[in-house]
Design an enzyme around this catalytic site. Structure first.
Site, short mmCIF file in Angstrom:
data_model
loop_
_atom_site.label_atom_id
_atom_site.label_comp_id
_atom_site.label_asym_id
_atom_site.label_seq_id
_atom_site.Cartn_x
_atom_site.Cartn_y
_atom_site.Cartn_z
N CYS A 1 -9.76 -49.06 9.41
CA CYS A 1 -10.85 -48.11 9.27
C CYS A 1 -11.33 -47.77 10.67
O CYS A 1 -10.84 -48.32 11.65
CB CYS A 1 -11.95 -48.64 8.38
SG CYS A 1 -12.91 -49.94 9.10
N ASP B 1 -23.57 -55.78 13.00
CA ASP B 1 -24.09 -54.69 12.18
C ASP B 1 -25.36 -54.07 12.76
O ASP B 1 -25.78 -53.00 12.33
CB ASP B 1 -24.36 -55.17 10.75
CG ASP B 1 -23.08 -55.31 9.95
OD1 ASP B 1 -22.03 -54.80 10.41
OD2 ASP B 1 -23.12 -55.93 8.87
N LYS C 1 -26.81 -55.83 0.21
CA LYS C 1 -25.49 -55.31 -0.19
C LYS C 1 -24.41 -56.35 0.07
O LYS C 1 -23.58 -56.63 -0.80
CB LYS C 1 -25.19 -54.03 0.59
CG LYS C 1 -23.75 -53.58 0.56
CD LYS C 1 -23.53 -52.32 1.34
CE LYS C 1 -23.20 -52.51 2.80
NZ LYS C 1 -21.86 -53.07 3.09
N ASN C 2 -24.41 -56.89 1.28
CA ASN C 2 -23.31 -57.79 1.65
C ASN C 2 -23.36 -59.13 0.90
O ASN C 2 -22.37 -59.85 0.87
CB ASN C 2 -23.32 -58.04 3.17
CG ASN C 2 -22.81 -56.83 3.93
OD1 ASN C 2 -22.45 -55.81 3.33
ND2 ASN C 2 -22.78 -56.92 5.25
N ARG D 1 -8.90 -54.05 11.23
CA ARG D 1 -9.38 -54.89 10.13
C ARG D 1 -8.26 -55.42 9.23
O ARG D 1 -8.18 -55.10 8.04
CB ARG D 1 -10.44 -54.16 9.31
CG ARG D 1 -11.64 -53.80 10.15
CD ARG D 1 -12.72 -53.15 9.35
NE ARG D 1 -13.62 -54.09 8.73
CZ ARG D 1 -14.72 -53.75 8.09
NH1 ARG D 1 -15.07 -52.51 7.97
NH2 ARG D 1 -15.50 -54.67 7.56
N PRO D 2 -7.39 -56.26 9.78
CA PRO D 2 -6.33 -56.84 8.95
C PRO D 2 -6.89 -57.85 7.94
O PRO D 2 -8.08 -58.22 8.01
CB PRO D 2 -5.45 -57.56 9.97
CG PRO D 2 -6.32 -57.81 11.16
CD PRO D 2 -7.38 -56.75 11.15
N ASP E 1 -5.02 -60.77 7.31
CA ASP E 1 -4.10 -61.90 7.49
C ASP E 1 -4.75 -63.25 7.21
O ASP E 1 -4.13 -64.15 6.63
CB ASP E 1 -3.50 -61.87 8.91
CG ASP E 1 -4.56 -61.83 9.99
OD1 ASP E 1 -5.52 -61.05 9.82
OD2 ASP E 1 -4.47 -62.58 10.97
N ARG F 1 -24.11 -45.62 1.79
CA ARG F 1 -23.37 -46.83 1.39
C ARG F 1 -24.22 -48.09 1.59
O ARG F 1 -24.00 -49.08 0.91
CB ARG F 1 -22.10 -46.99 2.25
CG ARG F 1 -20.96 -46.11 1.87
CD ARG F 1 -19.76 -46.44 2.73
NE ARG F 1 -19.67 -47.88 2.91
CZ ARG F 1 -19.28 -48.49 4.02
NH1 ARG F 1 -18.91 -47.79 5.06
NH2 ARG F 1 -19.23 -49.80 4.09
N ARG G 1 -13.82 -51.19 1.19
CA ARG G 1 -12.98 -52.25 1.73
C ARG G 1 -13.27 -53.60 1.08
O ARG G 1 -12.37 -54.40 0.82
CB ARG G 1 -13.28 -52.33 3.22
CG ARG G 1 -12.18 -52.80 4.04
CD ARG G 1 -12.68 -53.16 5.40
NE ARG G 1 -12.20 -54.49 5.69
CZ ARG G 1 -10.96 -54.76 6.00
NH1 ARG G 1 -10.08 -53.80 6.11
NH2 ARG G 1 -10.57 -55.99 6.20
C1 UD1 Z 1 -18.36 -58.37 6.86
C2 UD1 Z 1 -19.50 -57.43 6.53
C3 UD1 Z 1 -19.70 -56.45 7.67
C4 UD1 Z 1 -19.89 -57.18 9.00
C5 UD1 Z 1 -18.76 -58.18 9.23
C6 UD1 Z 1 -19.00 -59.06 10.44
C7 UD1 Z 1 -19.44 -57.26 4.12
C8 UD1 Z 1 -19.13 -56.44 2.92
N1 UD1 Z 1 -19.17 -56.72 5.30
O1 UD1 Z 1 -17.17 -57.59 6.97
O2 UD1 Z 1 -20.87 -55.68 7.38
O3 UD1 Z 1 -19.89 -56.24 10.07
O4 UD1 Z 1 -18.65 -59.05 8.09
O5 UD1 Z 1 -20.23 -59.69 10.37
O6 UD1 Z 1 -19.95 -58.36 4.01
N2 UD1 Z 1 -10.29 -60.14 10.85
C9 UD1 Z 1 -8.95 -60.40 11.06
N3 UD1 Z 1 -8.19 -60.86 10.01
C10 UD1 Z 1 -8.73 -61.09 8.77
C11 UD1 Z 1 -10.12 -60.84 8.58
C12 UD1 Z 1 -10.86 -60.36 9.63
O7 UD1 Z 1 -8.44 -60.20 12.16
O8 UD1 Z 1 -8.00 -61.51 7.86
C13 UD1 Z 1 -11.10 -59.61 11.97
C14 UD1 Z 1 -11.63 -58.19 11.66
O9 UD1 Z 1 -10.66 -57.22 11.97
C15 UD1 Z 1 -12.85 -58.11 12.53
C16 UD1 Z 1 -13.37 -59.56 12.54
O10 UD1 Z 1 -12.29 -60.38 12.11
O11 UD1 Z 1 -12.51 -57.73 13.84
C17 UD1 Z 1 -14.56 -59.79 11.62
O12 UD1 Z 1 -14.21 -59.41 10.31
P1 UD1 Z 1 -14.86 -60.09 9.03
O13 UD1 Z 1 -15.81 -61.17 9.44
O14 UD1 Z 1 -13.79 -60.44 8.08
O15 UD1 Z 1 -15.71 -58.88 8.44
P2 UD1 Z 1 -15.75 -58.32 6.96
O16 UD1 Z 1 -15.76 -59.43 5.98
O17 UD1 Z 1 -14.71 -57.27 6.82
#
Ligand code: UD1
Length: 429
Positions: free
Chosen positions: A131, A318, A37-38, A136-137, A139, A410, A107
């Site tokens: 969520c 995960d 999926k990812n 989960r920002p 930025d 999902r 998301r």
């Molecule tokens: C992806 C995966 C999810 C997995 C996660 C971490 C998909 C669809 N989802 O989620 O299954 O658990 O990677 O391996 O592939 N963060 C910020 N600012 C940002 C982006 C992220 O602070 O702009 C923080 C998030 O809040 C979180 C951390 O960074 O605490 C990791 O997030 P991120 O690696 O971006 O995860 P996703 O891409 O959302």
């Protein structure tokens, strides 16, 4: 998006209500997991950078994928599905709006931001909001896109982007975010300048996205935590087979650690689960890894162990929830340290309802193993937390009824069928 479109999508993705498991249940047999999926989600988003036909193979049948397909249709693609293959072609030009109703449901919809930026468009993508597992920002995504020359305004719950001035840049991510790495890599394909991304996430699904971008015609050079990308003005089509799902595989491997089990999990990249395998061996499991399988046997009660989640190649966040469920019946105390998401212990409250002895202290869960859990009605609060309750159901005496299962559908294709194949007493109602 109007009300009837939204209802049509909801109807399409509405799965059965409760998932029931009668335990205790040792598992025996072989299971083969679906595509990842990812990996598929960013690849689907990336198809927006080309007008040519893309054929994507090994696509799992999951609600998250159906939502991304609906979003591609809104953004002008024609998508046809035959079994595990998606055929994606451009149908029409659209105004480029990713509506709140879909971003709310998925998301990962924000991954279309990079692709729309690559088209040098002006567009609007709904802000995803927080969520349950954390705030989960986005930025890091926005900072990177700004550095690449996009003009960004956040207004009325939407990110409004004008990417007409997109240019190559050198960007160091504040944290190796998976989604930000994907979004920025896709956006970088929209300029023939060179873009260098530093401190990127190196999850195997990202490697898969890079391979897909290369197959469309982008120049991508990846080394360690850095990647350089040079785009082109026009892209070709691609015929691409996506890797199998290592997180689904990891979940079945963890289930294979339930006492008395003997399980073979077949998937394309067993080496991606080294951090998990190491921990399972520490707990006393017998694990044999081949080029396309992991075979696990667990005759005795497991010993406890500590884990700390971190970006790849560390222990995957995960798999933290399923592993915590397993540790709830191990011999001794396990300390689980969640470092990636700030609130990813929602499953622990449900495990406690089944008799687990868990204390949460900020980003640590201290799990005192108990002899056995007891079946109970519980709620899946998030995707992987839902999977952890299935594992708890196998460890428990009696029937566990999991509600709010939409989270589970999902991310786990045919979870009921797969566990049945392994001999579990599991059914939907
Ligand atoms: C992806 C995966 C999810 C997995 C996660 C971490 C998909 C669809 N989802 O989620 O299954 O658990 O990677 O391996 O592939 N963060 C910020 N600012 C940002 C982006 C992220 O602070 O702009 C923080 C998030 O809040 C979180 C951390 O960074 O605490 C990791 O997030 P991120 O690696 O971006 O995860 P996703 O891409 O959302």
């Amino acid at each position: 998006m109007n009300e009837s479109d939204l209802n049509r999508i909801k109807e399409k993705i509405s799965p059965p209500g409760s998932l029931l498991i009668k335990g205790p249940g040792a598992l025996k047999g072989t299971v083969r997991v679906s595509g990842s999926k990812n990996a598929v989600l960013p690849i689907l988003a990336a198809t927006l950078i080309t007008d040519k036909k893309c054929t994507i193979r090994n696509v799992p049948d999951l609600t998250d994928i159906s939502i991304m397909v609906e979003l591609l249709k809104i953004l002008g693609k024609k998508v046809a599905r035959e079994g595990t293959v998606l055929y994606i072609e451009k149908e029409e030009d659209t105004p480029g709006v990713a509506p709140y109703e879909l971003v709310r449901m998925l998301r990962a919809s924000i991954l279309v931001m990079g692709a729309l930026a690559a088209g040098r468009n002006s567009f609007r993508v709904a802000m995803p909001g927080g969520c349950l597992i954390g705030e989960r920002p986005i930025d890091i995504h926005l900072k990177g896109l700004k550095k690449m020359g996009a003009e960004i305004k956040v207004s009325g719950g939407f990110v409004e982007l004008d990417a007409s001035g997109l240019k190559g840049s050198v960007i160091t991510l504040d944290f190796p975010s998976v989604g930000a790495t994907e979004n920025l890599a896709i956006a970088a394909c929209g300029t023939t300048d060179k873009t260098v991304l530093e401190n990127i996430a190196v999850e195997p699904e990202i490697e898969e996205l890079f391979s897909f971008l290369k197959s469309l015609g982008a120049k991508v050079k990846h080394r360690g935590s850095s990647v350089s990308i040079k785009g082109r003005s026009r892209y070709g089509g691609a015929d691409f087979t996506v890797m199998d799902d290592r997180i689904q595989a990891g979940t079945y491997v963890i289930a294979g650690a339930v006492q008395g089990s003997d399980v073979r999990v077949e998937f394309s990249s067993p080496e991606t689960l080294d951090a998990l395998v190491e921990k399972l061996i520490e707990c006393g499991c017998f694990v044999d890894t081949g080029s396309d399988y992991i075979h696990i046997r667990t005759p005795e009660r497991l010993k406890s162990t500590d884990i700390r989640t971190s970006p790849y190649p560390g222990f995957p966040t995960d798999l933290q929830a399923p592993f915590t469920a397993l540790m709830s019946c191990a011999d001794g105390v396990s300390v689980v340290n969640e470092t990636v998401f700030e609130n990813r212990f929602l499953h622990c409250g449900e495990l406690k309802r089944m008799g687990a002895d868990i204390e949460i202290k900020k980003d640590f869960a201290v799990v005192q193993g108990v002899e056995k859990l007891t079946g109970a009605p519980v709620a899946a609060k998030d995707l992987r937390g839902g999977a952890s309750l299935v594992i708890a159901g196998l460890l428990a005496q009696g029937v566990t009824r999991i509600i709010e299962t939409d989270h589970i559908w999902r991310g786990y294709e045919d979870i009921t069928g797969n566990f049945k194949k392994l001999g579990a007493e599991i059914w939907t109602e």
